[in-house]
Design an enzyme around this catalytic site. Sequence first.
Site, short mmCIF file in Angstrom:
data_model
loop_
_atom_site.label_atom_id
_atom_site.label_comp_id
_atom_site.label_asym_id
_atom_site.label_seq_id
_atom_site.Cartn_x
_atom_site.Cartn_y
_atom_site.Cartn_z
N TYR A 33 0.96 -1.27 0.09
CA TYR A 33 0.03 -0.09 0.07
C TYR A 33 0.97 1.22 -0.12
O TYR A 33 2.20 1.23 0.16
CB TYR A 33 -0.85 -0.04 1.21
CG TYR A 33 -0.44 0.26 2.64
CD1 TYR A 33 0.54 -0.56 3.28
CD2 TYR A 33 -0.62 1.49 3.08
CE1 TYR A 33 0.98 -0.07 4.46
CE2 TYR A 33 0.12 1.98 4.34
CZ TYR A 33 0.75 1.03 4.93
OH TYR A 33 1.12 1.17 6.23
N ARG A 52 8.54 4.13 -4.31
CA ARG A 52 8.51 3.10 -3.27
C ARG A 52 7.56 2.02 -3.66
O ARG A 52 7.65 0.83 -3.24
CB ARG A 52 8.23 3.68 -2.14
CG ARG A 52 8.47 2.69 -0.93
CD ARG A 52 8.18 3.37 0.44
NE ARG A 52 7.00 4.08 0.58
CZ ARG A 52 6.55 4.81 1.76
NH1 ARG A 52 7.52 5.27 2.42
NH2 ARG A 52 5.27 5.30 1.49
N LYS A 151 6.51 -1.98 2.04
CA LYS A 151 5.20 -1.50 2.61
C LYS A 151 3.99 -2.26 2.56
O LYS A 151 2.98 -2.05 1.54
CB LYS A 151 4.82 -0.07 1.90
CG LYS A 151 4.02 0.73 2.82
CD LYS A 151 4.06 2.19 2.42
CE LYS A 151 3.14 3.00 3.17
NZ LYS A 151 3.12 3.10 4.76
N GLU A 183 11.52 2.71 14.55
CA GLU A 183 10.60 3.63 14.03
C GLU A 183 9.33 3.71 14.85
O GLU A 183 9.03 2.93 15.63
CB GLU A 183 10.17 3.35 12.49
CG GLU A 183 9.86 2.31 12.12
CD GLU A 183 9.51 2.04 10.70
OE1 GLU A 183 9.49 2.91 9.90
OE2 GLU A 183 9.51 0.92 10.47
N1 PDD Z 1 2.63 5.06 7.11
N2 PDD Z 1 7.31 4.04 8.94
C1 PDD Z 1 6.10 3.18 9.11
C2 PDD Z 1 6.24 2.00 9.61
C3 PDD Z 1 5.06 3.66 8.22
O1 PDD Z 1 3.85 2.97 8.18
C4 PDD Z 1 5.04 4.98 7.46
C5 PDD Z 1 3.87 5.36 6.77
C6 PDD Z 1 6.24 5.79 7.76
C7 PDD Z 1 6.42 6.99 6.93
O2 PDD Z 1 6.32 6.94 5.54
P1 PDD Z 1 5.96 8.12 4.55
O3 PDD Z 1 6.76 9.16 5.22
O4 PDD Z 1 6.28 7.78 3.35
O5 PDD Z 1 4.48 8.38 4.94
C8 PDD Z 1 7.53 5.21 8.40
C9 PDD Z 1 1.53 5.62 6.56
C10 PDD Z 1 1.05 6.96 6.48
C11 PDD Z 1 0.19 4.87 7.12
O6 PDD Z 1 0.50 3.47 7.34
O7 PDD Z 1 -0.62 5.28 7.20
#
Ligand code: PDD
Length: 287
Positions: A33, A52, A151, A183
């Site tokens: 996703y 990505r 992801k 994280e």
């Molecule tokens: N999540 N780390 C994790 C585990 C994440 O699920 C996300 C993003 C990020 C940050 O990635 P980005 O800057 O590309 O959004 C880091 C999304 C927002 C979600 O699951 O809703």
Amino acid sequence: MPRTVYVNGEYLPEGEARVSVFDRGFLMADGVYEVTSVLDGRLIDYPGHAVRLARSLAELDMANPIGAEELAAVFRELVRLNRIDQGMIYLQITRGNPGDRSFVFPDPETTPCTVVAFTQNVPDLADAPAAKTGFRVISIPDLRWDRVDIKTTQLLYPSMGKMMARKAGCDDSWFVRDGTVTEGTSNNAYIVKGNRIITRALGTDVLHGITRASVLRFATEAQFEIEERPFTVAEAQGADEAFSTAASIFVMPVVEIDGVAVGSGKPGPVAVRLREIYIEEMRRAAA
Ligand code: PDD
């Protein structure tokens, strides 16, 4: 007004959209996703999300069913149909519906991927009240698998982490693996010490955040030093500031970790400034 969502090439009212009970996304969490934010009705940091997505699909041996330009057109159409000014677009691609349950991957020639996208309206995304008070986080063990750089839709543990934070009266959890912070449940984690911004280096143990890449670029331009290395909860508690980044929260100050105030216990000047820069620059570059 019901939302219009996208399913496999069609734009449908949300109540009429259907995915099979045999879809591998549903049965096996066999899917990837992306979450792309929208400001002023335009896509934020879209090229990074498209790159990505292609990488996640390739890592799972899934063919990319939709090109970056076609996907951008779908996103823009959803934004238009749902009149989104500020919010997010959720995209999910699964290995499709082979018509039964099996651990064996289906033949992609006969089982096309399922592609679903929908919008989420968040009128105060840029002006989020939480950014004014900051997140209070707890630390919990990182019990996720070893390839969280992909992801995938396997979000049960991050979801449990969010609930553990809620039960503790907090906003989020930061994961700890082998003694250091990886994280947040759905965001990348940072600490600030003087002029240095410290965040874990990219590997298979963190998601390669698109917001992270932009924020580190802007921070470098603003003369901050970037240190990509692991840090402990104790180091974070003793730091000047802490913050998290993600498409859904942009730059979010973190003011407390495991009950210990970070810095002044209020959103710190670096996080606040990086949030302003990020939103301003992204608004300018939105497409
Ligand atoms: N999540 N780390 C994790 C585990 C994440 O699920 C996300 C993003 C990020 C940050 O990635 P980005 O800057 O590309 O959004 C880091 C999304 C927002 C979600 O699951 O809703």
